[in-house]
Design an enzyme around this catalytic site. Structure first.
Site, PDB file in Angstrom:
ATOM      1  N   CYS A 103      -2.934 -14.186  -3.514  1.00 30.73           N
ATOM      2  CA  CYS A 103      -2.614 -14.643  -2.153  1.00 30.73           C
ATOM      3  C   CYS A 103      -2.895 -16.134  -2.020  1.00 30.73           C
ATOM      4  O   CYS A 103      -2.973 -16.653  -0.909  1.00 30.73           O
ATOM      5  CB  CYS A 103      -3.383 -13.833  -1.116  1.00 30.73           C
ATOM      6  SG  CYS A 103      -5.162 -13.962  -1.291  1.00 30.73           S
ATOM      7  N   ASP A 131      -6.526  -7.088  -6.088  1.00 34.14           N
ATOM      8  CA  ASP A 131      -6.093  -7.895  -4.931  1.00 34.14           C
ATOM      9  C   ASP A 131      -7.206  -8.882  -4.565  1.00 34.14           C
ATOM     10  O   ASP A 131      -7.836  -8.761  -3.508  1.00 34.14           O
ATOM     11  CB  ASP A 131      -5.772  -6.959  -3.751  1.00 34.14           C
ATOM     12  CG  ASP A 131      -5.245  -7.718  -2.546  1.00 34.14           C
ATOM     13  OD1 ASP A 131      -4.712  -8.826  -2.729  1.00 34.14           O
ATOM     14  OD2 ASP A 131      -5.370  -7.198  -1.419  1.00 34.14           O
ATOM     15  N   ALA A 185     -16.549  -7.939  -9.123  1.00 31.59           N
ATOM     16  CA  ALA A 185     -15.401  -7.399  -9.848  1.00 31.59           C
ATOM     17  C   ALA A 185     -15.467  -7.682 -11.349  1.00 31.59           C
ATOM     18  O   ALA A 185     -15.187  -6.803 -12.165  1.00 31.59           O
ATOM     19  CB  ALA A 185     -14.122  -7.993  -9.266  1.00 31.59           C
ATOM     20  N   PHE A 219     -11.401  -5.203  -5.320  1.00 24.70           N
ATOM     21  CA  PHE A 219     -11.352  -6.085  -4.144  1.00 24.70           C
ATOM     22  C   PHE A 219     -10.792  -5.281  -2.957  1.00 24.70           C
ATOM     23  O   PHE A 219      -9.819  -5.668  -2.319  1.00 24.70           O
ATOM     24  CB  PHE A 219     -10.469  -7.316  -4.394  1.00 24.70           C
ATOM     25  CG  PHE A 219     -10.824  -8.102  -5.629  1.00 24.70           C
ATOM     26  CD1 PHE A 219     -11.828  -9.066  -5.592  1.00 24.70           C
ATOM     27  CD2 PHE A 219     -10.172  -7.883  -6.838  1.00 24.70           C
ATOM     28  CE1 PHE A 219     -12.146  -9.805  -6.729  1.00 24.70           C
ATOM     29  CE2 PHE A 219     -10.490  -8.615  -7.972  1.00 24.70           C
ATOM     30  CZ  PHE A 219     -11.473  -9.583  -7.932  1.00 24.70           C
ATOM     31  N   ARG A 258       0.845  -1.203   0.000  1.00 19.31           N
ATOM     32  CA  ARG A 258       0.000   0.000   0.000  1.00 19.31           C
ATOM     33  C   ARG A 258       0.881   1.254   0.000  1.00 19.31           C
ATOM     34  O   ARG A 258       0.574   2.241  -0.664  1.00 19.31           O
ATOM     35  CB  ARG A 258      -0.891   0.009   1.241  1.00 19.31           C
ATOM     36  CG  ARG A 258      -1.898  -1.118   1.251  1.00 19.31           C
ATOM     37  CD  ARG A 258      -3.015  -0.842   2.235  1.00 19.31           C
ATOM     38  NE  ARG A 258      -2.835  -1.512   3.502  1.00 19.31           N
ATOM     39  CZ  ARG A 258      -3.479  -2.626   3.866  1.00 19.31           C
ATOM     40  NH1 ARG A 258      -4.331  -3.203   3.053  1.00 19.31           N
ATOM     41  NH2 ARG A 258      -3.283  -3.151   5.044  1.00 19.31           N
ATOM     42  N   ASP A 281     -15.875  -3.549  -4.089  1.00 13.90           N
ATOM     43  CA  ASP A 281     -15.883  -4.848  -3.395  1.00 13.90           C
ATOM     44  C   ASP A 281     -17.298  -5.394  -3.483  1.00 13.90           C
ATOM     45  O   ASP A 281     -18.269  -4.636  -3.500  1.00 13.90           O
ATOM     46  CB  ASP A 281     -15.484  -4.689  -1.925  1.00 13.90           C
ATOM     47  CG  ASP A 281     -15.051  -6.015  -1.305  1.00 13.90           C
ATOM     48  OD1 ASP A 281     -13.830  -6.198  -1.088  1.00 13.90           O
ATOM     49  OD2 ASP A 281     -15.925  -6.872  -1.026  1.00 13.90           O
TER      50      ASP A 281
HETATM   51  N1  SAH Z   1      -7.253  -5.344  -0.842  1.00 15.24           N
HETATM   52  C1  SAH Z   1      -7.836  -5.609   0.454  1.00 15.24           C
HETATM   53  C2  SAH Z   1      -7.985  -7.071   0.768  1.00 15.24           C
HETATM   54  C3  SAH Z   1      -8.767  -7.842  -0.246  1.00 15.24           C
HETATM   55  S1  SAH Z   1      -9.445  -9.325   0.347  1.00 15.24           S
HETATM   56  C4  SAH Z   1      -7.024  -4.893   1.520  1.00 15.24           C
HETATM   57  O1  SAH Z   1      -6.014  -4.256   1.200  1.00 15.24           O
HETATM   58  O2  SAH Z   1      -7.414  -4.953   2.689  1.00 15.24           O
HETATM   59  C5  SAH Z   1     -10.493  -9.783  -0.965  1.00 15.24           C
HETATM   60  C6  SAH Z   1     -11.797  -9.015  -1.045  1.00 15.24           C
HETATM   61  O3  SAH Z   1     -12.440  -9.425  -2.248  1.00 15.24           O
HETATM   62  C7  SAH Z   1     -12.801  -9.266   0.069  1.00 15.24           C
HETATM   63  O4  SAH Z   1     -13.103  -8.046   0.709  1.00 15.24           O
HETATM   64  C8  SAH Z   1     -14.050  -9.825  -0.633  1.00 15.24           C
HETATM   65  O5  SAH Z   1     -15.269  -9.298  -0.117  1.00 15.24           O
HETATM   66  C9  SAH Z   1     -13.848  -9.340  -2.051  1.00 15.24           C
HETATM   67  N2  SAH Z   1     -14.461 -10.166  -3.105  1.00 15.24           N
HETATM   68  C10 SAH Z   1     -14.573 -11.509  -3.176  1.00 15.24           C
HETATM   69  N3  SAH Z   1     -15.140 -11.882  -4.339  1.00 15.24           N
HETATM   70  C11 SAH Z   1     -15.393 -10.745  -5.037  1.00 15.24           C
HETATM   71  C12 SAH Z   1     -15.956 -10.473  -6.317  1.00 15.24           C
HETATM   72  N4  SAH Z   1     -16.378 -11.452  -7.094  1.00 15.24           N
HETATM   73  N5  SAH Z   1     -16.045  -9.186  -6.705  1.00 15.24           N
HETATM   74  C13 SAH Z   1     -15.613  -8.190  -5.906  1.00 15.24           C
HETATM   75  N6  SAH Z   1     -15.077  -8.380  -4.688  1.00 15.24           N
HETATM   76  C14 SAH Z   1     -14.969  -9.644  -4.256  1.00 15.24           C
END
Ligand code: SAH
Length: 404
Positions: free
Chosen positions: A348, A308, A288, A236, A220, A258
């Site tokens: 991840c 992410d 997404a 995400f 970040r 998200d």
């Molecule tokens: N970038 C974030 C962590 C991401 S964790 C940080 O820095 O804290 C992954 C995220 O993806 C979760 O919040 C989850 O709700 C979201 N997610 C899961 N499937 C998704 C989709 N199909 N479209 C959008 N978001 C999604």
């Protein structure tokens, strides 16, 4: 204590300090006299011996292909000060790494095998530590662990257990999987902590993981360096960590996306807290893949995109599908980058290694036909260390791409 005897030559990885004993490596199990079942109990401490009866170590018994997760080598007992010693060593390391500062009180204190405590995660948010047991063995020690954390980390006064999603779901577990192990002097319904000077709301009760994704802290900070004057899309976003750093870095506009409305509410709360007069942030609750397709169809472009996603592959059998998912989403993102822009892309999934991920991103780039260069290769931060004897501990990887 139950004794596990390995097959000939199966001691080699343990002699090299690898902390897992696979079920296929076991020749014999000699149960303690008071066992009623024909197997050790899940979570009990067992001693591991080589075929020629050399003491290799002591660890937690598990049901599954990893049969023992070793806690100590070349001994068959844990010293009375075991939890204190390991936790004090982990804390000393975080202090030396400069993670405890007036402007930073969020860090991972225990990262499983990386801190020689397989199956245990402890994250610190100011005065509260959140414990996650990934094994029944760690669950059984939860109170001792909580007490050792409070005794060794002067800033921490309370410990919350958040293991309801992480314990093996088939295991017969006695005792609470979530709740305070050591309650705070004052319970609050809004808890804020600090990462590099940015305030973030931590919701360990209903949030994902322990409440926050600490592992992207350094990445970040890198986004902040590139953000000035740019239009940014944070896909995400969860609690919006990348967006907050981008705002501090002077973005022109940032969109946070998200699928979870709860996550979007948290992003909005975090932005309002840190940038009360902000007018250049929009948060959208959307899938997404749908969102990227819609934006592409309208010809929308961004100078910087962050991807992410959650782990697309939670285990090995689904790696092929996961790689297709990474390729698909990266191709869409690369297409949407304004010429001369930047993509931060992550995986991840522990089951997808660095090379496989890079190949998926390479295929995505080739599909778009754009000229793409790698600027940075990113990974998990210093408070998520990889035990050198346990390379499987490497899970977060990222690429920063320059897209012409
Ligand atoms: N970038 C974030 C962590 C991401 S964790 C940080 O820095 O804290 C992954 C995220 O993806 C979760 O919040 C989850 O709700 C979201 N997610 C899961 N499937 C998704 C989709 N199909 N479209 C959008 N978001 C999604």
């Amino acid at each position: 204590m139950t004794t596990i005897i390995l097959k000939p030559r199966k001691e080699e990885s343990v002699l090299r300090f690898h902390p897992w004993v696979f079920s296929g490596a076991i020749a014999r199990i000699i149960l303690d006299a008071d066992h009623r079942a024909s197997e050790p109990d899940e979570g009990e401490l067992v001693r591991v011996l080589s075929a020629d009866r050399q003491v290799l170590g002591v660890g937690h018994w598990q049901v599954g292909s990893i049969a023992v997760r070793l806690l100590a080598f070349k001994t068959d007992e844990l010293p009375a000060t075991f939890w204190h010693d390991r936790i004090a060593a982990a804390y000393a390391m975080r202090q030396r790494l400069g993670l405890l500062r007036p402007d930073n009180n969020i860090y991972r204190l225990i990262h499983g095998e990386g801190d020689m405590l397989p199956g245990l995660v402890v994250d610190v948010y100011g005065t509260t530590a959140v414990v996650q047991a990934h094994s029944v063995g760690m669950h059984l020690h939860r109170q001792e662990i909580a007490e050792a954390v409070v005794a060794n980390v002067p800033e921490v006064e309370a410990v919350y257990n958040k293991s309801d999603d992480t314990l093996p779901f088939k295991a017969q577990i006695d005792g609470d999987k979530a709740g305070w192990l050591i309650p705070p002097s004052k319970v609050s319904d809004q808890y804020w902590a600090l990462e590099n000077g940015i305030e973030v709301r931590i919701d360990w009760l209903t949030g994902q993981k322990t409440g926050f994704f600490i592992d992207q802290r350094e990445n970040r900070a890198l986004v902040e360096r590139y953000a000035a004057g740019k239009t940014v899309l944070n896909m995400f976003c969860y609690t919006g960590g990348f967006s907050l750093y981008a705002l501090r870095g002077g973005v022109k506009l940032v969109h946070s996306v998200d699928v979870s409305q709860k996550a979007i509410d948290l992003v909005n709360a975090n932005v309002a807290r840190n940038f009360p007069d902000c007018t250049n942030h929009r948060a959208v609750a959307a899938d997404a893949f749908d969102y990227l397709s819609e934006q592409l169809a309208t010809g929308q472009q961004f100078d910087l995109i962050i991807l992410d996603p959650p782990a697309f592959a939670k285990h090995r059998d689904v790696v092929r599908n996961a790689l297709r998912g990474y390729q698909r989403i990266n191709a869409k993102a690369i297409e949407m980058i304004r010429p001369g822009g930047i993509l931060f892309t992550f995986s991840c999934s522990q089951a997808v290694d660095k090379e496989a991920f890079r190949l998926a991103v390479f295929s995505a780039a080739a599909q778009t036909g754009r000229r793409v260069r790698i600027l940075h290769q990113l990974h998990q931060p210093q408070d998520h260390p990889v035990n050198i004897y346990h390379p499987e501990g490497e899970y977060l990887k990222g690429l920063v791409l320059y897209v012409e």
